[in-house]
Write a protein that holds these residues in place. Structure first.
Motif, PDB file in Angstrom:
ATOM      1  N   MET A   1       4.623   3.837   6.576  1.00  0.00           N
ATOM      2  CA  MET A   1       4.287   2.019   7.459  1.00  0.00           C
ATOM      3  C   MET A   1       4.357   2.183   5.773  1.00  0.00           C
ATOM      4  N   ASN A  32       9.135   1.826   8.493  1.00  0.00           N
ATOM      5  CA  ASN A  32       8.342   3.128   8.298  1.00  0.00           C
ATOM      6  C   ASN A  32       9.093   4.166   7.481  1.00  0.00           C
ATOM      7  N   ARG A  38      11.616   4.052  -0.249  1.00  0.00           N
ATOM      8  CA  ARG A  38      10.657   3.327  -0.987  1.00  0.00           C
ATOM      9  C   ARG A  38      11.168   2.101  -2.774  1.00  0.00           C
ATOM     10  N   TRP A  58       2.637   0.744   1.126  1.00  0.00           N
ATOM     11  CA  TRP A  58       2.837   1.532   1.931  1.00  0.00           C
ATOM     12  C   TRP A  58       1.424   2.128   2.505  1.00  0.00           C
ATOM     13  N   SER A  59       1.326   3.207   3.016  1.00  0.00           N
ATOM     14  CA  SER A  59       0.693   4.225   4.065  1.00  0.00           C
ATOM     15  C   SER A  59       0.210   5.033   2.417  1.00  0.00           C
TER      16      SER A  59
END
Lengths: 101, 303
Positions: A1, A32, A38, A58-59
Protein backbone atom coordinates in the motif's frame (compact mmCIF):
# COMPACT_ATOMS: atom_id res chain seq x y z
CA UNK A 1 0.00 0.00 0.00
CA UNK A 2 1.26 3.44 -0.93
CA UNK A 3 -0.28 6.79 -0.05
CA UNK A 4 0.97 10.17 -1.17
CA UNK A 5 -0.44 13.47 0.03
CA UNK A 6 0.57 16.73 -1.57
CA UNK A 7 -0.30 20.26 -0.50
CA UNK A 8 0.08 23.37 -2.60
CA UNK A 9 1.50 21.29 -5.45
CA UNK A 10 1.53 22.57 -9.04
CA UNK A 11 -1.18 21.02 -11.24
CA UNK A 12 1.55 19.55 -13.45
CA UNK A 13 2.76 17.35 -10.63
CA UNK A 14 -0.76 16.40 -9.54
CA UNK A 15 -1.55 15.24 -13.03
CA UNK A 16 1.71 13.32 -13.17
CA UNK A 17 0.95 11.45 -9.94
CA UNK A 18 -2.48 10.56 -11.23
CA UNK A 19 -0.75 8.66 -14.03
CA UNK A 20 0.05 5.84 -11.60
CA UNK A 21 -2.11 6.51 -8.56
CA UNK A 22 -5.76 7.11 -7.78
CA UNK A 23 -6.57 10.57 -6.46
CA UNK A 24 -9.22 9.68 -3.89
CA UNK A 25 -9.44 13.23 -2.48
CA UNK A 26 -7.79 16.48 -3.51
CA UNK A 27 -4.06 15.84 -3.21
CA UNK A 28 -4.43 12.34 -1.72
CA UNK A 29 -3.10 9.55 -3.95
CA UNK A 30 -3.38 5.84 -3.29
CA UNK A 31 -1.86 2.79 -4.92
CA UNK A 32 -0.07 -0.48 -4.37
CA UNK A 33 3.32 -0.35 -6.08
CA UNK A 34 6.81 -1.76 -5.75
CA UNK A 35 9.80 -0.13 -4.10
CA UNK A 36 11.32 0.81 -7.46
CA UNK A 37 8.18 2.53 -8.66
CA UNK A 38 7.88 4.25 -5.29
CA UNK A 39 11.40 5.66 -5.64
CA UNK A 40 10.67 6.78 -9.18
CA UNK A 41 7.52 8.56 -7.96
CA UNK A 42 9.47 10.28 -5.19
CA UNK A 43 11.97 11.56 -7.75
CA UNK A 44 9.11 13.01 -9.74
CA UNK A 45 7.76 14.71 -6.64
CA UNK A 46 11.19 16.11 -5.76
CA UNK A 47 11.47 17.51 -9.25
CA UNK A 48 8.00 19.00 -9.42
CA UNK A 49 6.91 20.03 -5.93
CA UNK A 50 8.22 23.64 -6.15
CA UNK A 51 6.83 25.57 -3.12
CA UNK A 52 4.45 22.85 -2.05
CA UNK A 53 4.99 19.97 0.31
CA UNK A 54 4.48 16.24 0.15
CA UNK A 55 4.45 13.13 2.26
CA UNK A 56 4.70 9.56 1.04
CA UNK A 57 3.68 6.61 3.21
CA UNK A 58 4.05 2.92 2.38
CA UNK A 59 3.64 -0.36 4.17
CA UNK A 60 6.85 -2.10 5.06
CA UNK A 61 8.39 -4.44 7.57
CA UNK A 62 8.96 -1.99 10.44
CA UNK A 63 7.36 -2.43 13.84
CA UNK A 64 4.61 0.02 12.99
CA UNK A 65 4.20 -1.70 9.62
CA UNK A 66 4.79 1.43 7.57
CA UNK A 67 7.39 4.10 6.85
CA UNK A 68 7.20 7.59 5.38
CA UNK A 69 9.18 10.37 3.75
CA UNK A 70 8.43 14.08 3.69
CA UNK A 71 9.43 16.94 1.47
CA UNK A 72 8.94 20.70 1.62
CA UNK A 73 7.92 22.99 4.44
CA UNK A 74 5.21 21.88 6.79
CA UNK A 75 4.40 22.42 10.46
CA UNK A 76 4.39 18.65 10.86
CA UNK A 77 7.87 17.22 10.96
CA UNK A 78 8.89 13.58 11.36
CA UNK A 79 10.76 12.61 14.52
CA UNK A 80 12.29 9.34 15.60
CA UNK A 81 11.73 7.90 19.07
CA UNK A 82 14.12 5.02 19.66
CA UNK A 83 13.36 3.47 16.32
CA UNK A 84 9.70 4.42 16.02
CA UNK A 85 8.81 7.25 13.64
CA UNK A 86 6.25 9.77 14.83
CA UNK A 87 5.29 13.31 13.87
CA UNK A 88 5.76 16.55 15.80
CA UNK A 89 3.54 19.55 15.23
CA UNK A 90 5.37 22.85 15.39
CA UNK A 91 3.69 25.86 17.00
CA UNK A 92 2.66 28.76 14.80
CA UNK A 93 5.56 31.12 14.17
CA UNK A 94 5.47 34.42 16.10
CA UNK A 95 3.68 37.33 14.47
CA UNK A 96 6.96 39.13 13.81
CA UNK A 97 8.40 36.18 11.94
CA UNK A 98 5.39 35.77 9.71
CA UNK A 99 5.84 36.79 6.16
CA UNK A 100 4.06 40.11 5.67
CA UNK A 101 2.12 41.48 2.76
CA UNK B 1 -21.03 11.67 19.16
CA UNK B 2 -18.03 9.35 18.78
CA UNK B 3 -18.42 5.80 20.06
CA UNK B 4 -16.58 5.04 23.33
CA UNK B 5 -12.88 4.10 23.39
CA UNK B 6 -11.88 0.44 23.61
CA UNK B 7 -8.56 -1.31 24.16
CA UNK B 8 -7.18 -3.39 21.29
CA UNK B 9 -5.40 -6.74 21.65
CA UNK B 10 -1.78 -6.87 22.80
CA UNK B 11 -0.71 -8.75 19.68
CA UNK B 12 -1.78 -5.87 17.44
CA UNK B 13 0.37 -3.30 19.23
CA UNK B 14 3.90 -2.02 18.85
CA UNK B 15 6.06 -2.75 21.86
CA UNK B 16 7.01 0.46 23.61
CA UNK B 17 7.84 4.13 23.49
CA UNK B 18 10.21 5.98 25.79
CA UNK B 19 9.25 9.59 26.48
CA UNK B 20 12.11 11.60 27.81
CA UNK B 21 10.99 15.19 28.27
CA UNK B 22 7.82 17.20 28.10
CA UNK B 23 4.33 17.74 29.39
CA UNK B 24 2.04 14.88 28.55
CA UNK B 25 -1.55 15.90 28.11
CA UNK B 26 -4.69 15.23 26.13
CA UNK B 27 -5.32 17.66 23.27
CA UNK B 28 -8.41 17.15 21.11
CA UNK B 29 -8.76 13.70 22.62
CA UNK B 30 -5.26 12.57 21.63
CA UNK B 31 -2.28 11.72 23.85
CA UNK B 32 0.22 14.50 23.20
CA UNK B 33 3.72 15.34 24.41
CA UNK B 34 4.38 19.09 24.42
CA UNK B 35 7.99 20.20 24.74
CA UNK B 36 9.23 23.50 26.13
CA UNK B 37 9.16 25.12 22.67
CA UNK B 38 5.53 24.23 22.19
CA UNK B 39 6.21 21.44 19.72
CA UNK B 40 3.44 18.87 19.99
CA UNK B 41 3.92 15.20 19.24
CA UNK B 42 0.91 12.95 19.18
CA UNK B 43 1.58 9.46 20.48
CA UNK B 44 -0.59 6.66 19.07
CA UNK B 45 -1.22 5.49 22.62
CA UNK B 46 -3.82 2.85 21.88
CA UNK B 47 -1.57 0.89 19.55
CA UNK B 48 1.39 0.69 21.94
CA UNK B 49 1.81 -1.96 24.65
CA UNK B 50 3.50 0.30 27.19
CA UNK B 51 4.70 3.86 27.55
CA UNK B 52 7.96 4.27 29.44
CA UNK B 53 8.08 7.68 31.10
CA UNK B 54 11.58 8.84 31.87
CA UNK B 55 12.71 11.56 34.27
CA UNK B 56 11.69 14.95 32.89
CA UNK B 57 8.09 14.10 32.04
CA UNK B 58 4.87 15.34 33.62
CA UNK B 59 1.63 13.51 33.03
CA UNK B 60 -1.79 15.09 33.40
CA UNK B 61 -4.75 13.36 35.02
CA UNK B 62 -6.57 13.25 31.69
CA UNK B 63 -3.61 11.58 30.01
CA UNK B 64 -3.51 8.83 32.64
CA UNK B 65 -7.27 8.39 32.30
CA UNK B 66 -6.94 8.05 28.52
CA UNK B 67 -4.18 5.46 28.90
CA UNK B 68 -6.39 3.43 31.18
CA UNK B 69 -9.34 3.60 28.78
CA UNK B 70 -7.30 2.24 25.89
CA UNK B 71 -5.58 -0.36 28.07
CA UNK B 72 -2.05 0.95 27.73
CA UNK B 73 0.40 0.51 30.58
CA UNK B 74 2.22 3.61 31.80
CA UNK B 75 5.55 2.79 33.45
CA UNK B 76 7.51 5.47 35.22
CA UNK B 77 11.14 4.52 34.76
CA UNK B 78 14.29 5.91 36.28
CA UNK B 79 17.55 6.35 34.45
CA UNK B 80 17.90 3.73 31.71
CA UNK B 81 14.73 1.95 32.47
CA UNK B 82 14.90 1.04 36.13
CA UNK B 83 11.25 0.88 37.02
CA UNK B 84 9.77 3.19 39.62
CA UNK B 85 6.05 2.81 39.41
CA UNK B 86 3.41 1.80 36.92
CA UNK B 87 -0.28 2.26 36.36
CA UNK B 88 -2.66 3.25 33.66
CA UNK B 89 -3.92 -0.24 33.09
CA UNK B 90 -5.37 -1.55 36.31
CA UNK B 91 -4.94 -5.29 36.65
CA UNK B 92 -7.21 -7.80 38.24
CA UNK B 93 -10.05 -7.30 35.83
CA UNK B 94 -10.76 -11.03 35.71
CA UNK B 95 -11.59 -12.72 39.00
CA UNK B 96 -11.68 -16.17 37.35
CA UNK B 97 -8.09 -15.78 36.07
CA UNK B 98 -6.82 -14.44 39.38
CA UNK B 99 -8.40 -17.32 41.28
CA UNK B 100 -6.98 -19.82 38.81
CA UNK B 101 -3.49 -18.33 39.13
CA UNK B 102 -3.75 -18.23 42.93
CA UNK B 103 -5.05 -21.80 43.07
CA UNK B 104 -2.06 -23.01 41.03
CA UNK B 105 0.35 -21.04 43.20
CA UNK B 106 -1.15 -22.35 46.47
CA UNK B 107 -1.25 -26.03 45.50
CA UNK B 108 2.31 -27.39 45.95
CA UNK B 109 1.93 -30.12 43.32
CA UNK B 110 0.45 -27.78 40.74
CA UNK B 111 3.05 -25.11 41.47
CA UNK B 112 5.87 -27.60 40.94
CA UNK B 113 4.34 -28.63 37.61
CA UNK B 114 4.13 -25.01 36.49
CA UNK B 115 7.73 -24.38 37.55
CA UNK B 116 8.89 -27.53 35.74
CA UNK B 117 7.10 -26.38 32.59
CA UNK B 118 8.77 -22.98 32.84
CA UNK B 119 12.21 -24.59 33.03
CA UNK B 120 11.34 -26.96 30.22
CA UNK B 121 10.43 -24.04 27.96
CA UNK B 122 13.59 -22.19 28.90
CA UNK B 123 16.15 -24.93 28.59
CA UNK B 124 14.49 -26.99 25.88
CA UNK B 125 14.29 -30.18 27.92
CA UNK B 126 12.54 -31.48 31.00
CA UNK B 127 14.30 -30.72 34.31
CA UNK B 128 15.46 -33.71 36.45
CA UNK B 129 12.67 -35.61 38.21
CA UNK B 130 11.88 -35.49 41.92
CA UNK B 131 13.30 -32.06 42.63
CA UNK B 132 11.63 -29.43 44.75
CA UNK B 133 11.07 -25.88 43.53
CA UNK B 134 14.02 -24.83 45.73
CA UNK B 135 16.36 -27.38 44.16
CA UNK B 136 15.24 -26.45 40.65
CA UNK B 137 15.92 -22.83 41.45
CA UNK B 138 19.47 -23.76 42.48
CA UNK B 139 20.06 -25.65 39.23
CA UNK B 140 18.68 -22.68 37.30
CA UNK B 141 20.95 -20.21 39.10
CA UNK B 142 24.03 -22.17 38.09
CA UNK B 143 22.86 -22.49 34.51
CA UNK B 144 22.11 -18.80 34.26
CA UNK B 145 25.57 -17.85 35.54
CA UNK B 146 27.09 -20.17 32.97
CA UNK B 147 24.93 -18.68 30.21
CA UNK B 148 26.06 -15.17 31.05
CA UNK B 149 29.68 -16.30 30.88
CA UNK B 150 29.16 -18.18 27.64
CA UNK B 151 27.47 -15.22 25.97
CA UNK B 152 30.16 -12.84 27.25
CA UNK B 153 32.80 -15.09 25.72
CA UNK B 154 30.89 -15.43 22.47
CA UNK B 155 30.63 -11.65 22.02
CA UNK B 156 34.08 -10.92 23.47
CA UNK B 157 32.84 -8.93 26.46
CA UNK B 158 34.56 -8.85 29.85
CA UNK B 159 32.09 -10.21 32.37
CA UNK B 160 32.50 -10.70 36.08
CA UNK B 161 28.94 -11.26 37.25
CA UNK B 162 25.46 -9.83 37.08
CA UNK B 163 25.77 -6.83 39.30
CA UNK B 164 23.78 -3.64 39.49
CA UNK B 165 22.60 -1.05 41.93
CA UNK B 166 19.27 0.49 40.95
CA UNK B 167 20.11 3.49 43.14
CA UNK B 168 23.44 4.27 41.48
CA UNK B 169 22.99 3.54 37.82
CA UNK B 170 26.40 4.63 36.55
CA UNK B 171 28.21 2.43 39.05
CA UNK B 172 27.60 -0.72 36.96
CA UNK B 173 29.92 -1.72 34.17
CA UNK B 174 28.81 -1.42 30.55
CA UNK B 175 27.65 -5.02 29.98
CA UNK B 176 25.57 -4.89 33.15
CA UNK B 177 24.02 -1.59 32.12
CA UNK B 178 23.10 -3.04 28.74
CA UNK B 179 21.57 -6.11 30.37
CA UNK B 180 19.59 -3.92 32.80
CA UNK B 181 18.27 -1.69 30.01
CA UNK B 182 17.29 -4.62 27.86
CA UNK B 183 15.54 -6.49 30.65
CA UNK B 184 13.70 -3.31 31.65
CA UNK B 185 12.21 -3.17 28.13
CA UNK B 186 11.21 -6.82 28.35
CA UNK B 187 9.65 -6.38 31.81
CA UNK B 188 7.58 -3.45 30.60
CA UNK B 189 5.93 -5.31 27.74
CA UNK B 190 5.61 -8.47 29.83
CA UNK B 191 3.78 -6.61 32.58
CA UNK B 192 1.46 -5.09 30.00
CA UNK B 193 0.73 -8.56 28.63
CA UNK B 194 0.21 -10.15 32.07
CA UNK B 195 -2.30 -7.44 32.95
CA UNK B 196 -4.01 -7.63 29.56
CA UNK B 197 -4.48 -11.36 30.01
CA UNK B 198 -6.15 -10.73 33.36
CA UNK B 199 -3.50 -12.20 35.69
CA UNK B 200 -1.78 -10.73 38.75
CA UNK B 201 1.84 -9.52 38.33
CA UNK B 202 2.63 -10.26 41.98
CA UNK B 203 1.59 -13.94 42.18
CA UNK B 204 4.73 -15.69 40.96
CA UNK B 205 5.83 -19.31 40.82
CA UNK B 206 9.62 -19.25 40.69
CA UNK B 207 9.94 -15.67 41.88
CA UNK B 208 7.94 -14.75 44.94
CA UNK B 209 7.49 -11.85 47.30
CA UNK B 210 7.90 -9.02 44.79
CA UNK B 211 5.25 -6.85 43.16
CA UNK B 212 6.32 -8.20 39.75
CA UNK B 213 7.13 -11.81 40.62
CA UNK B 214 4.96 -13.29 37.88
CA UNK B 215 6.28 -10.76 35.36
CA UNK B 216 9.84 -11.94 36.13
CA UNK B 217 8.73 -15.58 35.80
CA UNK B 218 7.24 -14.98 32.37
CA UNK B 219 9.97 -12.61 31.15
CA UNK B 220 12.59 -15.23 32.06
CA UNK B 221 11.02 -17.57 29.51
CA UNK B 222 12.08 -15.16 26.77
CA UNK B 223 15.04 -13.41 28.30
CA UNK B 224 17.97 -15.62 27.42
CA UNK B 225 17.16 -16.19 23.79
CA UNK B 226 16.23 -12.56 23.17
CA UNK B 227 17.34 -9.57 25.22
CA UNK B 228 20.41 -10.96 27.01
CA UNK B 229 22.35 -11.94 23.85
CA UNK B 230 21.28 -8.59 22.40
CA UNK B 231 22.67 -6.74 25.42
CA UNK B 232 26.02 -8.48 25.08
CA UNK B 233 26.12 -7.81 21.36
CA UNK B 234 25.58 -4.08 22.02
CA UNK B 235 28.04 -4.04 24.93
CA UNK B 236 30.72 -5.51 22.67
CA UNK B 237 30.43 -2.49 20.37
CA UNK B 238 31.05 -0.10 23.30
CA UNK B 239 28.54 2.48 21.99
CA UNK B 240 28.41 6.03 23.23
CA UNK B 241 24.72 5.81 24.08
CA UNK B 242 24.30 2.21 25.20
CA UNK B 243 20.72 2.62 26.50
CA UNK B 244 19.47 4.07 23.23
CA UNK B 245 21.22 1.39 21.19
CA UNK B 246 19.74 -1.31 23.41
CA UNK B 247 16.21 0.06 23.03
CA UNK B 248 16.49 0.31 19.26
CA UNK B 249 17.75 -3.25 19.11
CA UNK B 250 15.04 -4.43 21.52
CA UNK B 251 12.32 -2.92 19.36
CA UNK B 252 13.68 -4.73 16.30
CA UNK B 253 14.03 -7.96 18.19
CA UNK B 254 10.53 -7.83 19.68
CA UNK B 255 9.16 -7.32 16.20
CA UNK B 256 11.24 -10.10 14.62
CA UNK B 257 10.47 -12.61 17.35
CA UNK B 258 6.80 -11.52 17.47
CA UNK B 259 7.05 -11.42 21.24
CA UNK B 260 3.82 -9.51 21.81
CA UNK B 261 1.97 -12.26 19.97
CA UNK B 262 3.65 -14.98 22.02
CA UNK B 263 3.54 -13.77 25.63
CA UNK B 264 -0.13 -14.38 26.38
CA UNK B 265 -0.28 -17.86 24.75
CA UNK B 266 2.90 -18.76 26.67
CA UNK B 267 1.30 -17.68 29.95
CA UNK B 268 -1.70 -19.90 29.22
CA UNK B 269 0.61 -22.76 28.29
CA UNK B 270 2.68 -22.72 31.51
CA UNK B 271 -0.37 -22.33 33.71
CA UNK B 272 -2.15 -25.18 31.92
CA UNK B 273 0.82 -27.40 32.83
CA UNK B 274 -0.34 -27.16 36.46
CA UNK B 275 -3.09 -29.60 35.54
CA UNK B 276 -5.90 -27.79 37.36
CA UNK B 277 -9.15 -26.79 35.75
CA UNK B 278 -9.90 -23.07 35.74
CA UNK B 279 -12.50 -22.53 38.48
CA UNK B 280 -16.14 -22.54 37.48
CA UNK B 281 -18.44 -19.89 38.87
CA UNK B 282 -20.16 -21.08 42.07
CA UNK B 283 -23.70 -22.38 41.71
CA UNK B 284 -25.26 -19.45 43.49
CA UNK B 285 -23.37 -16.94 41.32
CA UNK B 286 -25.52 -14.25 39.76
CA UNK B 287 -24.72 -13.55 36.11
CA UNK B 288 -23.98 -9.91 35.30
CA UNK B 289 -27.14 -7.88 34.93
CA UNK B 290 -25.80 -5.96 31.97
CA UNK B 291 -24.28 -8.30 29.38
CA UNK B 292 -20.66 -7.61 28.35
CA UNK B 293 -20.24 -5.62 25.20
CA UNK B 294 -18.20 -7.01 22.36
CA UNK B 295 -14.51 -6.45 23.04
CA UNK B 296 -11.55 -5.86 20.76
CA UNK B 297 -9.01 -6.22 23.55
CA UNK B 298 -7.59 -9.14 25.52
CA UNK B 299 -9.47 -10.92 28.27
CA UNK B 300 -8.07 -8.75 31.05
CA UNK B 301 -8.81 -5.45 29.39
CA UNK B 302 -11.65 -3.46 30.84
CA UNK B 303 -13.65 -2.85 27.70
Amino acid sequence: MLVIVVENAPPRLRGRLAVWLVEVRAGVYVGNLSRRVREMLWQQIEAGIEDGNAVMVWSTNTESGFDFLTLGKNRRIPIELDGLKLVSFLPEPDEGEKEGW
Amino acid sequence: MLPPLKPIAMKERVSMIFIEKGEIDVIDGAFVVVDKNGVRTQIPLGSIACIMLEPGTRVSHRAAALASRVGTLLVWVGEAGVRLYASGQPGGARADRLLYQAQLALDDKARLKVVRKMYELRFGKKPPEKRSVEQLRGIEGARVRKMYQLLAKQYGVRWRRRDYDPEVWDASDLPNRCVSSATACLYGITEAAVLAAGYAPAVGFIHTGKPLSFVYDIADLFKFDTVVPLAFRIAAKKPREPEREVRLACRDLFRQKKILKRIIPTIEQVLAAGGLEPPKPPKEAVPPAIPEKEKLGDAGHRG
